[in-house]
Every structure is written in C-alpha cells, then in structure tokens.
Design a protein around this motif. Structure first.
Motif, PDB file in Angstrom:
ATOM      1  N   THR A 146       4.254   6.513  -1.561  1.00  0.00           N
ATOM      2  CA  THR A 146       5.473   7.101  -1.025  1.00  0.00           C
ATOM      3  C   THR A 146       6.570   7.530  -2.055  1.00  0.00           C
ATOM      4  OG1 THR A 146       5.126   5.548   0.784  1.00  0.00           O
ATOM      5  CG2 THR A 146       7.087   6.739   0.884  1.00  0.00           C
ATOM      6  N   HIS A 202       0.904  -1.282  -0.033  1.00  0.00           N
ATOM      7  CA  HIS A 202      -0.092   0.067   0.046  1.00  0.00           C
ATOM      8  C   HIS A 202       0.911   1.171   0.001  1.00  0.00           C
ATOM      9  CE1 HIS A 202      -3.706   2.132   1.021  1.00  0.00           C
ATOM     10  NE2 HIS A 202      -3.120   2.579   2.103  1.00  0.00           N
ATOM     11  N   ALA A 203       1.862   1.316   0.887  1.00  0.00           N
ATOM     12  CA  ALA A 203       2.817   2.329   0.991  1.00  0.00           C
ATOM     13  C   ALA A 203       3.446   2.631  -0.075  1.00  0.00           C
ATOM     14  CB  ALA A 203       3.732   2.233   2.259  1.00  0.00           C
ATOM     15  N   TYR A 256      -4.225   9.745  -1.318  1.00  0.00           N
ATOM     16  CA  TYR A 256      -2.951   9.568  -1.747  1.00  0.00           C
ATOM     17  C   TYR A 256      -2.586  11.036  -2.225  1.00  0.00           C
ATOM     18  CZ  TYR A 256      -3.639   4.441  -2.040  1.00  0.00           C
ATOM     19  OH  TYR A 256      -3.721   3.155  -1.367  1.00  0.00           O
ATOM     20  N   GLU A 259      -5.538   6.661   1.541  1.00  0.00           N
ATOM     21  CA  GLU A 259      -4.399   6.183   2.449  1.00  0.00           C
ATOM     22  C   GLU A 259      -5.220   5.776   3.492  1.00  0.00           C
ATOM     23  OE1 GLU A 259      -1.172   9.201   2.357  1.00  0.00           O
ATOM     24  OE2 GLU A 259      -0.716   8.186   4.207  1.00  0.00           O
ATOM     25  N   SER A 260      -6.193   6.697   4.234  1.00  0.00           N
ATOM     26  CA  SER A 260      -7.058   6.199   5.288  1.00  0.00           C
ATOM     27  C   SER A 260      -8.318   7.247   5.277  1.00  0.00           C
ATOM     28  CB  SER A 260      -6.322   6.776   6.597  1.00  0.00           C
ATOM     29  OG  SER A 260      -5.946   8.102   6.591  1.00  0.00           O
TER      30      SER A 260
END
Ligand code: HEM
Lengths: 421, 71
Positions: free
Chosen positions: A182, A177-178, A393, A403-404
């Motif tokens: 990132t 996911h990251a 994102y 992301e959340s």
C-alpha cells in the motif's frame, strides 16, 4: 566533461517502488548490471542501487561498512536507517535492523528455534493447515489462491511459532500483507498502519499473558521466561521488534514464493507433470523459483564510512539498496538466467540474502512451500488461474508478490482433518 | 577428497545440504553447515563439487588428494 552515468552528479532515473519498475524490472536491471552495477538515483532522498551479484554480496558481507541499524521515535513517528527505502514509520525489526555486536546476541537468542530439527516439529501443523484450508473450498471448485491458501498457511504457521491465537489469523495476515504494497498516498494507508499497530498490540498482550504462566513451547513464552543477555530479559520494545521481524519475514514472503511457483507450474503443464512424477525434484524447483522470482526483491543498508563498491564512491550516511532479485539474474553467475531450469547446477542464489543477516526462517519457508505444493498436487492438480482477475502488487520494490489470484479446479471431497476452519 | 567449512563465512544457506545431503547437514544449535563425514567417499565427490560451487558464501573448501577421481 559530463560525469559518468550513475554517479551523484549524473544520477540514473530509477525508483524500485515505481509501477514502471514493477512492469519492467528484468530489462531495467539487466541494463543497470551491464552499465553501472552500483548506481545513484535521486529518488527517495537519494540512494545507491547495487544490481551486480558481486556488489550485492560484497556489501551484504560487510555489516561494519553497510549497517542495518534503524532509529525510530514513536513520539514523532520518524527516524532514519533500517533496511527499507523509503523509511518505514514503525519500530525496528530484530535481529534484522541491528548490527554486531547487538545482532549476535539477538540472533543467538533465537537461532535454535529455527534450525531444521525445530522446523520439522511444525511440518504436521503446516500440513494440517493446508488440508483444512483446502477442505474449506474443495467442494466449491474455486478459491482465491493467495487469500485462501498461500497467504493463510504461512500466517498460521508463524502464529503457531509465536504463540498467537490462530483464530485471529485473518486480522493478523491482512494488514501485514497490505503494509507491503500500500503506497503512502493511498486512501487506506492510515487504516493499514492502524492494523499493523493492532498486530503489535496483540503481541504485547499475549507476551504479558505468557509472563504470568509457566513456560510454553512458543516464542513469546520463550521471550517471557528466558534471559537474552547477561541476566536480562528482553524489554517489551525488543519483544515487539522480534515479533515484527518474524511475522513480516514469515507471512508474505513464503506466500509470494509459493504463488509464483504455482503460476509457473500452471503455465507449464509439462513441468508440473515432471514434478508430480518426480517428487525428489521439488526442492530443486523450489530453489529455482527462489532465484527466479526472489520474493524479497531488495533491501537497504546505511553506509557508515567512505568506501568503494565495485568502482562507485560511497560516502558516510549514504543509503544503498541491495537488489537480491537482480543479483539472481546476473549472467556472470547464472547461465541463461532468465529461464527456469530445475536441473540448474550449483544454484548460488541469494534470495534469502547473504552475510550475517541471511534469513533465519528459510527452513520454515522451504518446508511450508513443500507442504502447500504437495496439497495442490494431491487435491487440485488441474487448477486454472483467471489471470484477468488476478492482481500483482502494484509496487514490488520490497516484496514481489501477488495481491490476489482467483483459481478454479475440479470440485473434490473433503478429507479427514483434525482442524475445521 | 576432504572438505572444510569456514565457520566465519557459513551462514546456513543450506545449498550444500541440497546437493550433497550425505556429506552436509545444518546443525541443531545455530543452523550452520556441519560435516557428516571426515573423508568424502568417491561416489560423493561430484555432489560435493556442486555443493562447493553452490555456496553463495564461498564457505566450502575442497582439499583434493592423490588418487581422487576429480581433478
Ligand atoms: C520465501 C520466504 C522468505 C524469503 C525470500 C526471505 C528472505 C529474507 C532475506 C533476503 C533476509 C535478509 C535480510 C537482510 O539482509 O537485511 C531475511 C532475513 C530474515 N528472515 Fe526471511 N525470508 C523468508 C521467510 C522467512 C520466514 C518464514 C521467517 C520466519 C519464520 C523469516 C524470518 C527472517 C528473519 C527473522 C530475518 C532476519 C535475520 C537476521 O537479521 O539475522 N523469513 N529473510
């Protein structure tokens, strides 16, 4: 005389990975589609950007001219080609970063495991994972939609498909996911890369273990016991390349689709009610979410010889970004493209790509979306999103997702479930 | 009405199955579209037209015959 806008002599100012693009992509792409559907930008060492539906689909259907092949040297962590811009310093994905004839062998080797008949055998599992994940939080009345639900369900189904131990889902899902959002400059980038390497290491370990056991019904065991071509098994590198493609392809994209779809239903309660009252509309809503949100925003190809695409002159060695998301908003193909319409006729979206590499996992994605939304409708239909604390994102150039996303709902009872998390 | 699916173009998008599930299905071997009927029943013709238009690969061809209710 000045050169036409969007040629190498007069590039456009565009970077699909920039925060400005994440913020403004809809009007930005609309302008590019109308002015220069295939345009050159100098960012990331220079690449073409195809935004018109016709240009995107035409390139995707010509793998001989628009190659997906990637070279990567683990010693130097460098290489070229592949389907991401900028280049991602990890081994290639298979079958996605291969060209015919290799592609045909690789895709043919796994096709049968992704057809509707095979996917249906995972539906019960997907339902069980979704049920168990809601059981974890239902009494508390709150959760993070992405990290506690829409992320884990596809991660767990994908692990089940691969034959990886479910107990490790968090360690698998998080770095993958990251990795998607990132930036290279971020403080934790090295940590994220190390996390992804760990995932591949676990795939390798489990694959070796399956080599010593009788064949089981999962992909790693299938790789361990079957010949991909003319009497040869896959090499370990190839096994890892398949794992890379299937895990990355399956884990974050379905999460993004479901999360986006649920934000729309949250923001439009009358549409949510319509779907709850008419469950037969759900597949049409799903396809419209795929079109409108296009979880894989765009992917790259590598030009193999001089050619023309919708008026642009491409040279051998050029890279080109195919913006599925922009194709899906092309007003020449979709009436009123910036509006979600469950009754849209003949939805020709290309959210799963087009041409030979078109998504092999779409039946899985469609099934997982249905099972997750069904659980939400049945158990937490009146969820509310705390947008102030939700994060998109920062860059959406490859995957457009969240992301959340903290949500609240009326606390409810746990329901019986074979799995306890 | 009859339809054909071009096997070189079909990549299993599945939109035909969404619009005309009584006429198309995705196969068990490679996930590409297959026909469930040789002749399209009149009540399926509208659905098939939707399916043909919804195919991103333009893999479906409709063959209209005399007596067909659609032009
Ligand atoms: C909503 C969810 C998904 C979206 C939007 C999506 C999108 C895509 C797209 C656009 C491609 C084309 C790549 C290209 O042209 O270079 C692709 C290929 C692929 N996808 Fe998906 N995907 C999704 C879910 C999945 C799932 C669940 C899996 C696995 C279980 C998966 C596995 C793959 C693989 C292996 C390929 C490569 C196929 C090939 O090269 O022949 N995807 N996907």
């Amino acid at each position: 005389m000045t050169e036409a806008v969007g040629t190498k002599a007069n590039p456009i100012a565009f970077d699909h990975e920039s925060p400005q693009h994440a913020e403004n992509w809809v009007p930005e792409f609309a302008e590019m589609r109308s002015k220069c559907p295939v345009a050159w930008t100098d960012k990331h060492e220079g690449y073409w950007v195809a935004t018109g539906y016709e240009a995107v689909v035409e390139a995707a259907r010509e793998p001989r001219l628009f190659s997906s092949h990637k070279n990567f040297s683990p010693e130097t962590a460098s290489g070229h080609g592949g389907i991401t811009i900028p280049f991602t310093p990890i081994p290639r994905g298979l079958p996605v970063e291969s060209d015919p004839p290799e592609w045909g062998v690789m895709r043919g080797f796994i096709n049968r495991r992704f057809v509707p008949k095979a996917v249906e055998t995972f539906r019960e599992d997907a339902r069980m994972f979704a049920t168990a994940l809601l059981n974890r939080v239902i009494e508390s009345g709150e959760m993070d939609l992405v990290n506690d639900f829409t992320g884990p369900v596809p991660a767990m189904v994908t692990m089940q498909l691969m034959g990886l131990p479910l107990s490790e889902w968090r360690q698998f899902a998080d770095p993958l996911h990251a990795m998607v959002f990132t930036p290279k400059e971020a403080d934790n980038y090295a940590e994220v890369v190390a996390g992804v390497q760990w995932v591949f290491q676990r795939c390798a370990e489990e694959y070796m273990r399956y080599c010593t056991l009788p064949e089981e019904d999962n992909l790693l065991s299938y790789f361990a016991h079957n010949e991909a071509r003319g009497g040869n098994k896959l090499t370990l590198d190839e096994v890892l390349s398949f794992s890379n493609n299937i895990i990355i392809g399956g884990v974050d994209t379905t999460t993004a689709l479901t999360t986006h779809g649920l934000t729309y239903l949250h923001d439009h309660p009358e549409e949510k009610k319509r779907l709850m009252d008419n469950p037969e509309l759900l597949p049409f809503a799903r396809e419209e979410f795929l079109r409108f949100y296009t979880p894989i925003h765009g992917l790259a190809r590598n030009v193999t010889e001089e050619t023309e695409l919708c008026g642009a002159k491409l040279n051998k060695g050029d890279r080109i970004y195919l913006a599925w998301s922009s194709a899906n908003r092309d007003p020449g193909v979709f009436e009123d493209p910036d509006t979600i319409n469950f009754d849209r006729e003949s939805n020709r979206h290309v959210a799963f790509g087009s041409g030979i590499h078109r998504c092999i996992g779409s039946t899985f994605a469609r099934m997982m979306f249905e099972e997750m939304v069904a659980q939400v409708f049945a158990r937490i239909p009146d969820f509310t999103i705390d947008y102030a604390k939700a994060h998109r994102y920062p860059s959406i150039g490859t995957i457009n997702g969240w992301e959340s996303m903290p949500i609240r709902f009326a606390p409810g009872p746990k329901v019986p479930c074979a799995l306890e998390l | 009405m009859k339809v054909t699916i071009d096997p070189d173009r079909c990549v299993g998008q599945g939109m035909c199955v969404l619009y005309a599930p009584k006429v198309f299905q995705l196969g068990d071997e490679d996930g590409r579209a297959e026909l469930l009927v040789a002749q399209i029943p009149p009540e399926q013709e509208d659905a098939v037209i939707q399916a043909e238009r919804a195919c991103p690969e333009q893999a479906i061809t409709i063959i209209r015959e005399k007596g067909s209710i659609v032009p």
